[in-house]
Design an enzyme around this catalytic site. Structure first.
Site, PDB file in Angstrom:
ATOM      1  N   SER A  80       0.821  -1.212   0.000  1.00 32.42           N
ATOM      2  CA  SER A  80       0.000   0.000   0.000  1.00 32.42           C
ATOM      3  C   SER A  80       0.858   1.266   0.000  1.00 32.42           C
ATOM      4  CB  SER A  80      -0.940  -0.014   1.209  1.00 32.42           C
ATOM      5  OG  SER A  80      -0.186  -0.119   2.406  1.00 32.42           O
ATOM      6  N   CYS A 123      10.949   1.125 -12.920  1.00 27.27           N
ATOM      7  CA  CYS A 123      10.392   2.308 -13.582  1.00 27.27           C
ATOM      8  C   CYS A 123      11.310   2.754 -14.720  1.00 27.27           C
ATOM      9  CB  CYS A 123      10.175   3.445 -12.586  1.00 27.27           C
ATOM     10  SG  CYS A 123      11.664   3.991 -11.723  1.00 27.27           S
ATOM     11  N   ALA A 144      15.887   2.106  -0.196  1.00 31.10           N
ATOM     12  CA  ALA A 144      16.644   1.062   0.500  1.00 31.10           C
ATOM     13  C   ALA A 144      17.150   0.001  -0.467  1.00 31.10           C
ATOM     14  CB  ALA A 144      15.778   0.432   1.575  1.00 31.10           C
ATOM     15  N   ASN A 174       7.987   8.366 -12.927  1.00 28.71           N
ATOM     16  CA  ASN A 174       8.526   7.038 -12.608  1.00 28.71           C
ATOM     17  C   ASN A 174       7.447   6.133 -12.029  1.00 28.71           C
ATOM     18  OD1 ASN A 174       8.915   9.154 -10.633  1.00 28.71           O
ATOM     19  ND2 ASN A 174       9.857   7.647  -9.295  1.00 28.71           N
TER      20      ASN A 174
END
Lengths: 338, 311
Positions: free
Chosen positions: B11, B130, B168, B288
């Site tokens: 989400s 992306c 990350a 993106n």
């Protein structure tokens, strides 16, 4: 905590930019051994944009990083072999490869607001048992307190040292002092502070010295200033100044002068100096590595280098966006033709 | 045709943007469940507001829900690591297909205008990254005309459009995209670079593609690229060529040294692209986000038309 003065030479990394990453293996070997003999504390070797920087965007090197690095570590008697990694260009796997070639120390570089993309790389480097520096580039684009927050993140990830990296050579001495103080306010006493300057406003040595006076102990410099833009703080000059201040760096001044003049200056096909173009980098706050790429674009499209550099500054381009130089040049060309 | 029911796991920015796209634009897919792991996440709150069933306990919660039986398609917008676990559960259900938006790449890479047809019957397809969705069509367009020795892409995105998952996992971006430039784009060697720019107001996503191919008539390459841009535009309206395609000959006596290939010469093609987002979840600068979710949606819709048409 009083940290020992630590001089890191960047002739064979930042200096790559000045000659389009074209050092031969023999030159790298010869210069490294001379620097080791003159007792600098650390020698950084890689493509100018760090490991795996070789590309259309940043320029292909004469060799791979692995070719430049191999066979060096075992010959060093004093200096640490170090390298540079930019997350987004090289990966942890590449770092492991450098580690396997005997690289003991690495700097993980991000733009001055993007420290959190370095977490996986800093943690991995610590796991490999390396000394790790966080390298916050274009430090003039972030105010001292916020920059120090980014430094703190890198410390949290495990960095032994965090640098103020003035990639555009745009900081004045007060700006350097404020940033060093801000770092010292938030970082643990055992974390070291480093300074990396560019000489675009002729402040490379002065900025390094004031940083040292306010608590930075890891100082970057390069022989004859060999680096992007107007170069870095010239190593031999910095050592002379520090010695006159009564400090005792390990390095041998006269040997450094000789290497700078005899080995490095003859390689500088485009003079590394403060001139119209490089001064514009510092004045407009533009990433120093854009210099040669902009000069080439200016030549190809019949434009003025300084105008391209200033426009890159207006557009807030950050380190690594060399592709946008072509974009800017084409926009300027279109305007000119109208 | 009855709409195909789908679930989205994750989400965050990508999952939420995809949900909004399905709700607002799709005649083929129906949003059944939005799955997260943080009950306080903005994505789950938004799903509730938009009348979508939610689950805050991840995949294990989803398979306990009554909606699960009717779901035919699962979009995974979590992380590479989480996807490996999610996939291990979903793969046991024979009637469900998976579209993976993480860089896990368990299944084959899919870039809709390039290789959709090769993957119609694959249970789990991967949407690369992306930057990959924005650039690999161009590498493939050059490959159609000439042998591509080397394909390099630079994706510049606004800092604000990069969520914690992306930040990350920068290595996963570079590795996955490089592989897909080779496997889907057709280059002998691929390289991917990503740059985050924090400028305010945020910069619109930019992508640059460099290829080094054998020497052919540049006009053929130009035409192939234009055709491909039009194809991508069909499902990503904000996708465009920002500058005319640039060509440069790298002569045989002045070759470039490419790691993994050695010395190469030929025709260098430079393509400067821009991706303006549709502004569904994040504003327009986040092209993106848009290109990723638009590619996943286009894939989900095409698959639904073909694979589920008779069931």
């Amino acid at each position: 905590m009083d940290h020992k003065l630590y001089i890191q030479d960047v002739t064979l990394r930042d200096g790559m930019h000045a000659i389009r990453h074209q050092y031969t293996k023999e030159q790298v070997q010869e210069i490294t051994l001379a620097l080791d003999k003159a007792k600098v504390d650390a020698i950084e070797i890689s493509h100018g944009d760090g490991l795996k920087g070789g590309s259309f965007n940043y320029g292909f090197g004469a060799h791979t990083d692995w070719e430049w690095l191999e066979g060096i570590a075992e010959k060093l008697t004093h200096a640490k072999l170090t390298t540079l990694l930019l997350p987004g260009i090289a990966t942890i796997e590449d770092l492991q490869r450098a580690r396997d070639l005997g690289v003991e120390s690495v700097r993980i570089a991000t733009h001055c607001t993007e420290a959190d993309i370095s977490q996986q790389h800093i943690e991995a480097a610590k796991k490999m048992g390396m000394d790790v520096g966080g390298f916050l580039m274009m430090a003039h684009m972030n105010e001292p307190k916020k920059l120090a927050e980014q430094a703190k993140l890198m410390e949290d990830y495990g960095a032994d040292c965090v640098y103020i990296t003035d990639s555009a050579g745009a900081l004045l001495m007060d700006g350097v002092i404020e940033r060093v103080k801000a770092y010292r306010d938030v970082l643990k006493p055992e974390t070291e502070v480093g300074i990396h300057c560019h000489h675009n406003l002729s402040l490379g040595v002065a900025n390094t010295v004031v940083a040292m006076q306010h608590g930075a102990n890891r100082l970057d410099a390069s022989l004859a200033g060999m680096g992007a833009g107007a170069g870095n703080a010239p190593l031999e000059v910095l050592i002379a100044v520090i010695k006159k201040m009564g400090k005792e760096p390990n390095c041998d001044l006269y040997q450094l002068m000789d290497i700078a003049d005899d080995m490095i200056r003859p390689l500088q096909s485009r003079p590394v100096r403060v001139d119209r173009e490089t001064l514009s980098l510092g004045y407009a706050g533009v990433y120093s590595s854009f210099l040669l790429h902009s000069e080439r674009a200016a030549e190809k499209y019949g434009l003025d280098t300084r105008s391209i550099l200033v426009e890159l500054g207006n557009r807030n381009m950050v380190g690594g966006q060399e592709d946008m130089i072509i974009d800017v040049a084409l926009d300027m060309l279109e305007k000119k033709e109208k | 045709m009855e709409k195909i029911k789908v679930a989205i796991i994750g989400s965050g920015n990508i999952g939420t943007d995809l949900m909004i796209k399905i709700l607002r634009t799709s005649d083929i897919l129906e949003m059944s469940v939005m799955v997260g792991i943080d009950p306080a996440s903005d994505g789950l709150a938004r799903a509730k507001r938009m009348g979508v069933a939610t689950c805050a306990t991840g995949i294990s919660g989803l398979i306990e829900m009554p909606e699960w039986n009717d779901i035919k398609l699962v979009f995974d917008a979590t992380s590479a690591k989480a996807h490996i676990f999610n996939n291990s559960i979903i793969e046991k259900y024979e009637d469900k297909r998976i579209i993976d938006l993480t860089p896990a790449a368990i299944g084959p890479f899919l870039v809709p205008p390039v290789n959709f047809e090769d993957n119609i019957n694959v249970k789990n397809v991967n949407m690369v990254t992306c930057g990959g969705q924005a650039t690999i069509p161009i590498v493939a367009a050059v490959s159609k005309i000439a042998k591509v020795h080397y394909g390099e892409i630079v994706a510049s995105i606004a800092s604000k459009s990069a969520g914690p998952g992306t930040r990350a996992n920068i290595d996963e971006f570079t590795v996955t995209t490089s592989q897909a430039i080779e496997k889907v784009g057709g280059a002998d060697k691929g390289k991917a670079i990503i740059v985050l720019n924090p400028a305010e107001p945020p910069m619109v996503m930019r992508d640059t593609v460099f290829t080094l191919s054998e020497n052919v008539d540049p006009e053929l390459i130009r035409a192939s690229i234009h055709e491909m841009v039009d194809e991508v535009k069909k499902y990503v309206p904000g996708y465009s060529l920002h500058q005319a395609v640039q060509f440069e000959e790298i002569p045989e006596d002045k070759p470039v040294f490419i790691e993994g290939l050695g010395l190469r010469h030929g025709l260098k093609t430079t393509v400067l692209l821009q991706v303006v987002g549709a502004g569904h979840y994040l504003p327009e600068y986040a092209g993106n986000l848009d290109i990723m979710t638009s590619a996943a949606l286009a894939t989900g819709e095409k698959l639904s038309k073909l694979a589920f048409a008779n069931s």
